[in-house]
Scaffold this active site. Structure first.
Site, short mmCIF file in Angstrom:
data_model
loop_
_atom_site.label_atom_id
_atom_site.label_comp_id
_atom_site.label_asym_id
_atom_site.label_seq_id
_atom_site.Cartn_x
_atom_site.Cartn_y
_atom_site.Cartn_z
N SER A 220 -79.21 104.36 18.69
CA SER A 220 -80.52 104.86 18.40
C SER A 220 -81.65 103.80 19.09
O SER A 220 -81.27 102.56 18.67
CB SER A 220 -80.74 104.46 16.75
OG SER A 220 -81.95 104.90 16.33
N ARG B 54 -95.71 101.26 14.93
CA ARG B 54 -95.89 102.37 14.06
C ARG B 54 -97.40 102.31 13.52
O ARG B 54 -98.02 103.37 13.27
CB ARG B 54 -94.95 102.02 12.95
CG ARG B 54 -93.64 102.12 13.32
CD ARG B 54 -93.29 103.49 13.95
NE ARG B 54 -91.97 103.67 14.26
CZ ARG B 54 -91.37 103.95 15.47
NH1 ARG B 54 -92.52 104.07 16.60
NH2 ARG B 54 -90.04 104.20 15.90
N ASP C 117 -89.40 102.19 8.82
CA ASP C 117 -90.64 103.07 9.72
C ASP C 117 -91.31 103.92 8.76
O ASP C 117 -92.33 104.04 8.72
CB ASP C 117 -90.09 103.71 10.70
CG ASP C 117 -89.95 102.92 12.12
OD1 ASP C 117 -90.26 101.75 11.95
OD2 ASP C 117 -89.16 103.27 13.08
N ASP D 36 -84.62 116.26 15.73
CA ASP D 36 -85.10 115.99 14.46
C ASP D 36 -86.49 116.58 14.26
O ASP D 36 -86.78 117.25 13.55
CB ASP D 36 -85.16 114.49 13.90
CG ASP D 36 -83.76 113.95 13.87
OD1 ASP D 36 -82.71 114.77 13.70
OD2 ASP D 36 -83.69 112.88 13.53
#
Length: 494
Positions: free
Chosen positions: A270, A189, A218, A108
């Protein structure tokens, strides 16, 4: 101070840093980047979050200051938008000079690099944060970034900052989201996004970008941090803009732009890993009625296969924060890493839960948090000695809101800062040690001690004492139970 490595150069000059000499840069090579054009010196046209319109930033008309200063913004109409040409000659409707991209080296983020250059005509600086995800995930990033078209890769070691300034405050607050989740990704994050803002300043970028999808939490966590720390930065979220809809589309785009496709086997799960936890989502876990497969776990052994003998661990705590293991003082990151190893071999810290995402949907996740589970148990247990009833209940009540703020990406919200000040004050006597027994997936408390303990054996003992007169309880009970007694009398007409 975080270690910083700058890989390659975005222009003919080396990267300059505004920090001290200790923030030295290492240049590993060069890769061609488009040179700045005259249009870059014009009004900075930024990507708008409002239906794709452009925001024209005129330094005379756009001002942002703290305190009582007003914030003024000039929204440009479509006809006022500055157009420019991308790397393939494509006419762009908006122009950015340089973008800092949160980069992992996976498929990605690898395709995001050429996509940003193609659609925004900008230089791309890839940024990777080391938050304890493991060295294997940091290997080969220099080559991947160059091959994707990035002009620079910056890597920062954030492990100590992550544990000290983000994990430990949550630990002290007792923040747990929806009864189970210890906020591993939620805490990571903002520390990554904060570093991105710093790097954007260091390299002179006018935008930041991330690879979060439009369905998860996120994206919110990254962007609220950007807004709080530098609202002048443009934010580009490709998953909310591009036509790529899945892995096959991304592979096709990569081949078209000569971006090497990662050859690693695609995991059916994931995952997100850092020094605090490892999360698993997807595949069989999308059915909340199915048990996770044992081969999914990576940080913890099957409790059935854990040692047959328990292990005792003594955690030293100072003012609500852990400082030592079995009498050995350790830095925050080192302490957590050691407890991960200890807890992992005993199968500690597995959580399977269905949670409510910020964006409205429910999702199921499985989390491995061995060291964190040990620390939460220890700190909470010590509070049973050092906090009175009202303080403990108030702290627990505020901890729920604290966890919600962190989960929702509001780390830099003044409300969390204010709540953190309370947590720091209320735990200033939470000093001492807790001894725990680890055995086949369980954590049991076997001892706790504190110089500030409110527990008095001479008062609590069943033996008679001078301080507590048992006869005094009769009057207390009559007064404490008076409302119940009056209600019963009324119901009976007395």
């Amino acid at each position: 101070m975080a270690q910083l490595h700058a890989i390659s150069s975005c222009s003919s000059t080396n990267l300059l840093f505004s920090g001290s000499q200790r923030d030295s840069a290492r240049v590993y090579g060069r890769v061609h980047c488009p040179r700045k054009t005259a249009s870059e010196q014009e009004l900075g046209v930024k990507a708008s979050e409002f239906h794709g319109l452009a925001i024209s930033q005129n330094r005379d008309k756009f001002g942002l200051a703290h305190g009582n200063h007003a914030i003024q913004a000039v929204l440009a109409s479509d006809k006022e938008a500055v157009t420019s040409t991308g790397v393939d000659g494509k006419v762009l409707g908006k122009k950015l000079n340089k973008v800092v991209l949160a980069y992992s080296g996976g498929l990605d983020t690898s395709v995001i690099v050429p996509w940003l250059r193609e659609n925004y005509g900008c230089e791309v600086v890839c940024f990777t944060a080391d938050v304890g995800q493991g060295l294997q995930e940091l290997e080969g990033l220099e080559q991947k970034a160059k091959a994707s078209g990035a002009c620079q890769l910056v890597v920062k070691d954030l492990k100590e900052e992550f544990v000290r300034d983000f994990i430990f405050p949550c630990l002290r607050a007792g923040a747990i989201y929806e009864r189970k989740y210890l906020l591993g990704t939620s805490m990571a994050r903002p520390v990554i996004a904060k570093a991105m803002v710093d790097v954007a300043k260091e390299v002179g970028a006018d935008a930041v970008s991330h690879g979060c999808t439009g369905k998860g939490n996120d994206q919110v966590r990254f962007e609220l941090t950007f807004f709080a720390l530098n609202p002048e930065l443009s934010v580009v979220a490709p998953w909310r803009e591009w036509e790529i809809r899945g892995r096959e589309d991304a592979i096709e785009y990569a081949k078209k732009h000569n971006v090497p496709v990662p050859v690693t086997k695609k995991s059916i799960y994931s995952r997100d890993r850092n020094l605090w936890h490892l999360s698993h989502e997807g595949d069989i876990l999308e059915d909340p009625g199915k048990e996770p497969k044992e081969d999914m776990y990576m940080m913890t052994v099957d409790p059935k296969e854990a040692p047959d003998q328990p292990e005792y661990v003594k955690i030293g705590i100072y003012q609500g924060l852990p400082v030592s293991i079995n009498g050995n003082d350790l830095s925050p990151a080192s302490l957590l890493a050691e407890l991960n190893d200890i807890g992992g071999k005993h199968g500690i810290g597995r959580i399977d839960m269905v949670e409510n995402r910020l964006v409205g949907m429910k999702s199921r996740g499985v989390y491995e948090t061995p060291g964190g589970t040990i620390l939460f148990t220890a700190v909470r247990e010590l509070e049973s000695l050092t906090l009175d009833r009202e303080a403990m209940q108030t702290k627990d009540f505020l901890a729920l809101k604290y966890a919600e703020l962190v989960y929702a990406g509001r780390w830099f919200d003044p409300l969390r800062d204010s709540m953190d000040a309370f947590m720091k004050e209320v735990t200033k006597t939470t000093t001492g040690s807790v001894t725990l027994k680890l055995y086949k997936g369980s954590v049991s408390v076997t001892g706790r001690e504190s110089p500030y303990s409110l527990y008095r054996e001479d008062i609590s003992s069943f033996e008679s004492g001078d301080i507590y007169n048992q006869a005094d309880a009769a009057g207390f009970i009559r007064l404490y139970g008076l409302p119940m007694r009056v209600r019963a009398m009324r119901e009976r007409g007395l």
